[in-house]
Design an enzyme around this catalytic site. Structure first.
Site, PDB file in Angstrom:
ATOM      1  N   SER A 130      55.599  81.906  39.183  1.00 62.49           N
ATOM      2  CA  SER A 130      55.771  81.301  40.516  1.00 62.49           C
ATOM      3  C   SER A 130      54.399  80.900  41.038  1.00 62.49           C
ATOM      4  O   SER A 130      53.380  81.492  40.647  1.00 62.49           O
ATOM      5  CB  SER A 130      56.390  82.335  41.462  1.00 62.49           C
ATOM      6  OG  SER A 130      56.225  81.941  42.807  1.00 62.49           O
TER       7      SER A 130
ATOM      8  N   TYR B 203      56.926  90.426  45.320  1.00 58.89           N
ATOM      9  CA  TYR B 203      57.266  89.260  44.499  1.00 58.89           C
ATOM     10  C   TYR B 203      56.005  88.706  43.818  1.00 58.89           C
ATOM     11  O   TYR B 203      56.009  88.454  42.602  1.00 58.89           O
ATOM     12  CB  TYR B 203      57.923  88.204  45.389  1.00 58.89           C
ATOM     13  CG  TYR B 203      58.457  87.009  44.644  1.00 58.89           C
ATOM     14  CD1 TYR B 203      59.618  87.100  43.886  1.00 58.89           C
ATOM     15  CD2 TYR B 203      57.803  85.778  44.696  1.00 58.89           C
ATOM     16  CE1 TYR B 203      60.117  86.000  43.198  1.00 58.89           C
ATOM     17  CE2 TYR B 203      58.296  84.677  44.007  1.00 58.89           C
ATOM     18  CZ  TYR B 203      59.456  84.795  43.266  1.00 58.89           C
ATOM     19  OH  TYR B 203      59.935  83.703  42.576  1.00 58.89           O
TER      20      TYR B 203
END
Ligand code: NDP
Length: 255
Positions: free
Chosen positions: A143, A156
């Protein structure tokens, strides 16, 4: 047909990015093993894949990637059905959004378990099969949060940063077996995961799009070409790297 006679295992294949990549790999000739925890979503992907590519084979396996025994079953069933694995795409993942000072330990752990440990388990189990064949392609979905700080993404971002470094280590370790291991770092892609954040007011599409040089958020299909490239022999000299697919968001130093 750059992936003819290849077997591809895709986690998170029930929807979103993993679903789009699985459909794309099938279009290039790969047979598929589709993995997630939700049978109905896997069935829907299989139907779409076979409608577009009737000659493809498609094995569905319900598996929680954090469960080591289930991951070993994925390995066993894949080899029983196809005899080999050529491509592994690790797209299974969850988001976790919370102010860091309030982030519960169990939520931190859940995010690390699914996004990072799940990716490791899949790499280890399917990687050993690739080592036997002296050939393989692994694509881990990280990501942009692994590259830049975004508020409320402690767990995350840490999980995705961990995946980036896992990828580099495996790339170095397994290059001698002719296995290429790379990351794709998507930017802001409209999937169920992101739609939930939009619905909660955490993501504001107009504000995000204004900062993306391409002028729009991404679609799962935007990841397909990059995934095919990293799955095919076109990328045989590419390993340990990250392909950022974000419409230019990370490159943008303005506003
Ligand atoms: P979705 O929520 O749309 O899809 C996630 C997929 O992962 C589903 O198929 C889900 O199925 C599966 N999954 C989740 N947890 C597990 C688990 N424990 N075991 C097996 N499968 C699991 O998300 P996206 O398509 O948006 O995300 C795909 C990947 O891309 C994720 O790793 C995400 O972090 C990453 N990513 C997404 C971005 C975006 O903007 N959308 C940006 C950057 C990265 P089920 O719940 O049924 O098991």
């Amino acid at each position: 047909m750059r992936l003819a006679n290849k077997t591809a295992v895709v986690t998170g294949a029930g929807r979103g990015i993993g679903g789009a990549i699985a459909r794309g790999l099938a279009t290039e000739g790969a047979d598929l093993v589709l993995i997630s925890r939700t049978r109905e979503e896997l069935e829907a992907q299989k139907t779409a894949i076979l409608e577009a590519n009737p000659e493809r084979k498609c094995l569905l396996i319900e598996c929680d990637v954090t469960d080591e025994a289930s991951v070993k079953e994925v390995r066993r069933k894949t080899i029983a059905e196809f005899g080999k694995v050529d491509i592994l795409v690790n797209a299974a993942g969850i988001s976790m959004v919370a102010d860091s000072e309030k982030l519960a330990t169990e939520n931190w752990q859940k995010c690390i378990d699914i996004n990072l440990t799940g990716t490791f388990l899949m790499c280890r189990e399917l990687g050993e099969e690739m080592i036997k064949n002296k050939r393989g392609k692994i694509i881990n979905i990280t990501s942009v949060t692994a590259h830049a700080g975004i508020p409320m993404r402690a767990a995350y971002s840490a999980s995705k940063g961990g995946v980036m470094q896992l990828t580099q280590t495996l790339a170095v370790e397994w290059a001698k077996y002719n296995i290429q291991v790379n990351n794709i770092s998507p930017g802001f892609i409209i999937t169920e995961m992101v739609q939930k954040l939009i619905d909660q007011g955490i993501h504001k599409p107009e504000k995000l799009s204004a900062r993306i040089p391409a002028g729009r958020m991404g679609y799962p299909e935007d990841l397909v070409g990059p995934a095919i490239f990293l799955s095919s022999s076109d990328s045989d000299y590419v390993t340990g790297t990250t392909l950022i697919v974000d419409g230019g968001w990370l490159a943008n130093g303005y506003l």
